[in-house]
Write an enzyme that holds these catalytic residues in place. Structure first.
Site, PDB file in Angstrom:
ATOM      1  N   GLY A   1     -42.621  46.080  73.993  1.00 26.10           N
ATOM      2  CA  GLY A   1     -43.845  46.503  74.413  1.00 26.10           C
ATOM      3  C   GLY A   1     -44.473  45.692  75.733  1.00 26.10           C
ATOM      4  O   GLY A   1     -44.090  44.558  75.623  1.00 26.10           O
TER       5      GLY A   1
ATOM      6  N   SER B   1     -51.491  45.091  66.162  1.00 21.81           N
ATOM      7  CA  SER B   1     -51.482  44.790  64.984  1.00 21.81           C
ATOM      8  C   SER B   1     -52.923  44.022  64.503  1.00 21.81           C
ATOM      9  O   SER B   1     -53.335  44.101  63.546  1.00 21.81           O
ATOM     10  CB  SER B   1     -50.241  44.346  64.268  1.00 21.81           C
ATOM     11  OG  SER B   1     -49.181  45.184  64.503  1.00 21.81           O
TER      12      SER B   1
ATOM     13  N   HIS C   1     -45.486  51.108  69.010  1.00 22.04           N
ATOM     14  CA  HIS C   1     -44.266  50.781  68.393  1.00 22.04           C
ATOM     15  C   HIS C   1     -43.405  52.117  68.356  1.00 22.04           C
ATOM     16  O   HIS C   1     -42.251  52.465  68.676  1.00 22.04           O
ATOM     17  CB  HIS C   1     -44.386  50.347  66.942  1.00 22.04           C
ATOM     18  CG  HIS C   1     -44.853  48.906  66.784  1.00 22.04           C
ATOM     19  ND1 HIS C   1     -46.087  48.798  66.046  1.00 22.04           N
ATOM     20  CD2 HIS C   1     -44.380  47.697  66.938  1.00 22.04           C
ATOM     21  CE1 HIS C   1     -46.373  47.502  65.985  1.00 22.04           C
ATOM     22  NE2 HIS C   1     -45.531  46.887  66.450  1.00 22.04           N
TER      23      HIS C   1
ATOM     24  N   GLN D   1     -43.470  37.721  76.735  1.00 18.97           N
ATOM     25  CA  GLN D   1     -42.496  37.893  75.678  1.00 18.97           C
ATOM     26  C   GLN D   1     -41.268  38.545  76.260  1.00 18.97           C
ATOM     27  O   GLN D   1     -40.131  38.280  76.152  1.00 18.97           O
ATOM     28  CB  GLN D   1     -42.935  38.315  74.425  1.00 18.97           C
ATOM     29  CG  GLN D   1     -41.720  38.650  73.395  1.00 18.97           C
ATOM     30  CD  GLN D   1     -42.251  39.286  71.954  1.00 18.97           C
ATOM     31  OE1 GLN D   1     -42.554  38.613  71.390  1.00 18.97           O
ATOM     32  NE2 GLN D   1     -42.435  40.812  71.862  1.00 18.97           N
TER      33      GLN D   1
ATOM     34  N   MET E   1     -42.476  43.501  63.912  1.00 20.84           N
ATOM     35  CA  MET E   1     -42.967  42.779  62.653  1.00 20.84           C
ATOM     36  C   MET E   1     -43.743  43.874  61.891  1.00 20.84           C
ATOM     37  O   MET E   1     -44.533  43.388  61.017  1.00 20.84           O
ATOM     38  CB  MET E   1     -43.707  41.683  63.178  1.00 20.84           C
ATOM     39  CG  MET E   1     -43.092  40.568  63.968  1.00 20.84           C
ATOM     40  SD  MET E   1     -43.454  38.898  63.864  1.00 20.84           S
ATOM     41  CE  MET E   1     -45.239  39.197  64.343  1.00 20.84           C
ATOM     42  N   GLY E   2     -43.484  45.164  62.039  1.00 13.14           N
ATOM     43  CA  GLY E   2     -44.173  45.899  61.058  1.00 13.14           C
ATOM     44  C   GLY E   2     -45.797  46.304  61.420  1.00 13.14           C
ATOM     45  O   GLY E   2     -46.111  46.068  62.524  1.00 13.14           O
ATOM     46  N   ASN E   3     -46.440  46.720  60.418  1.00 11.85           N
ATOM     47  CA  ASN E   3     -47.617  47.286  60.833  1.00 11.85           C
ATOM     48  C   ASN E   3     -47.727  48.226  62.025  1.00 11.85           C
ATOM     49  O   ASN E   3     -48.491  47.846  63.193  1.00 11.85           O
ATOM     50  CB  ASN E   3     -48.672  46.154  60.879  1.00 11.85           C
ATOM     51  CG  ASN E   3     -50.108  46.571  60.956  1.00 11.85           C
ATOM     52  OD1 ASN E   3     -50.829  46.748  61.879  1.00 11.85           O
ATOM     53  ND2 ASN E   3     -50.788  47.322  59.883  1.00 11.85           N
ATOM     54  N   LEU E   4     -47.085  49.152  61.874  1.00  8.49           N
ATOM     55  CA  LEU E   4     -46.570  50.104  63.260  1.00  8.49           C
ATOM     56  C   LEU E   4     -47.663  50.844  63.772  1.00  8.49           C
ATOM     57  O   LEU E   4     -48.432  51.585  63.098  1.00  8.49           O
ATOM     58  CB  LEU E   4     -45.415  50.816  62.829  1.00  8.49           C
ATOM     59  CG  LEU E   4     -44.026  50.062  62.222  1.00  8.49           C
ATOM     60  CD1 LEU E   4     -42.954  51.044  62.128  1.00  8.49           C
ATOM     61  CD2 LEU E   4     -43.733  49.045  63.407  1.00  8.49           C
ATOM     62  N   HIS E   5     -47.870  51.024  64.951  1.00  7.66           N
ATOM     63  CA  HIS E   5     -48.848  51.871  65.702  1.00  7.66           C
ATOM     64  C   HIS E   5     -48.066  52.502  66.730  1.00  7.66           C
ATOM     65  O   HIS E   5     -46.910  52.327  66.866  1.00  7.66           O
ATOM     66  CB  HIS E   5     -50.161  51.010  66.024  1.00  7.66           C
ATOM     67  CG  HIS E   5     -49.744  49.856  66.864  1.00  7.66           C
ATOM     68  ND1 HIS E   5     -49.152  49.824  68.172  1.00  7.66           N
ATOM     69  CD2 HIS E   5     -49.747  48.509  66.827  1.00  7.66           C
ATOM     70  CE1 HIS E   5     -48.913  48.556  68.695  1.00  7.66           C
ATOM     71  NE2 HIS E   5     -49.067  47.753  67.828  1.00  7.66           N
TER      72      HIS E   5
HETATM   73  O1  PAF Z   1     -43.132  41.473  69.214  1.00  4.76           O
HETATM   74  C1  PAF Z   1     -42.869  41.368  68.158  1.00  4.76           C
HETATM   75  O2  PAF Z   1     -43.251  42.027  67.197  1.00  4.76           O
HETATM   76  C2  PAF Z   1     -42.176  40.178  67.938  1.00  4.76           C
HETATM   77  O3  PAF Z   1     -42.299  38.997  68.486  1.00  4.76           O
HETATM   78  C3  PAF Z   1     -40.730  40.448  67.659  1.00  4.76           C
HETATM   79  C4  PAF Z   1     -40.192  40.653  69.055  1.00  4.76           C
HETATM   80  C5  PAF Z   1     -40.360  41.338  66.769  1.00  4.76           C
HETATM   81  C6  PAF Z   1     -39.892  39.128  67.094  1.00  4.76           C
HETATM   82  O4  PAF Z   1     -40.363  38.737  65.763  1.00  4.76           O
END
Ligand code: PAF
Length: 275
Positions: free
Chosen positions: A146, A185, A37, A152, A30-34
């Site tokens: 992650g 994030s 990621h 998840q 979902m971006g805001n990469l650290h």
């Molecule tokens: O972990 C995340 O950033 C989100 O839950 C994902 C897996 C990209 C799904 O939107």
């Protein structure tokens, strides 16, 4: 690095690259990469000759009172970070395109009813729905998530198996600040004082792990951990020991993983630790 927003353009790019590449992998974000990621991207590039990253803040996985609008969006910085990796393609879909006629998918009822699923109703259905859409588009051979979001990860693993998707899923260990705080994030929302307090989550997980290894009472260690967090302005959502294989409650030392979710000043943080 190719940057594509349009779905038809993506499909064409993937068609061309599929004839030339052997192993496409996908890192959904979902971006805001650290660094967490970037570690996923680096791991992917070890076995893959075409690493794709998607950035999409998925509205389907946020509850009505959650931080969808406020979620940090830092596209320029994200692109610069990815340019220093082996990412070959960055996908930045528009919400209206990605969600158009999307097939709603269900997360496993048990796995999505415990831990975060207790309070975040429909969250994991939203996650698997969007991840499945990305899998349909990319048809990756492997995908990377992650371990900070361990629940998840387990839910997506189960989804892949149940739907016979033939995608190899890898969980990558959590990146931490020097203080032990898991990179996330949502750490962006914390003041420096709150960030300091947030280190107590990892410290408490370590303390409970030590109690387990010392064969002290698990219940007492969990109670003390909750008490410490509550004394430091946290509202503890859960602090639990479960099996890292089934996510069922467990006190089998060989397979325990500790989970914590706690909120400070409306910022909900999660972390976990294998024993
Ligand atoms: O972990 C995340 O950033 C989100 O839950 C994902 C897996 C990209 C799904 O939107």
């Amino acid at each position: 690095m190719l940057i594509i927003s349009d779905i038809a353009e993506l499909e064409e790019a993937l068609r061309i690259h599929r004839t030339e590449c052997k192993h496409l992998s996908l890192v959904p974000t979902m971006g805001n990469l650290h660094e967490g990621h970037l570690k996923l991207v680096n791991q992917a590039s070890e076995i893959s000759d075409f690493v794709c990253v998607s950035i999409f803040v998925n509205p389907l996985q946020f509850g009505p009172k959650e931080d969808y609008i406020a979620y940090p969006r830092t596209l320029d910085e994200d692109i610069s970070k990815l340019e220093n990796t082996n990412c070959s393609l960055l996908f930045l879909p528009e919400s209206k395109d990605l969600l158009l006629n999307i097939r709603e998918c269900k997360a496993d009822p048990y796995l999505s009813s415990i831990l975060c699923g207790k309070t975040r109703t429909n969250h994991f259905d939203g996650v698997v729905t969007i991840v499945n859409r990305l899998f349909e588009l990319f048809k990756p051979k492997s995908t990377y998530f992650g371990e900070k979001d361990y629940q998840q990860l387990m839910i997506i693993k189960e989804f892949i198996t149940r739907n016979d998707l033939n995608i190899k899923i890898e969980g990558i260990s959590t990146e931490r600040e020097e203080s032990g705080l898991a990179k996330s994030s949502r750490n962006k929302y914390l003041s420096s004082d709150e960030k300091e307090k947030a280190t107590l989550i990892y410290k408490s997980l370590c303390k409970v792990r030590q109690s387990i290894l010392d064969l002290s009472s698990l219940d007492q260690a969990l109670d003390e951990a909750i008490e410490l967090l509550e004394e430091n302005s946290f509202k503890v959502d859960y602090f639990e020991a479960r099996s890292r294989v089934s996510l069922k409650s467990s006190n089998d030392l060989e397979e325990i993983i500790l989970f914590c979710a706690a909120t400070i000043n409306n910022v909900r943080l999660i972390d976990n630790l294998k024993v």
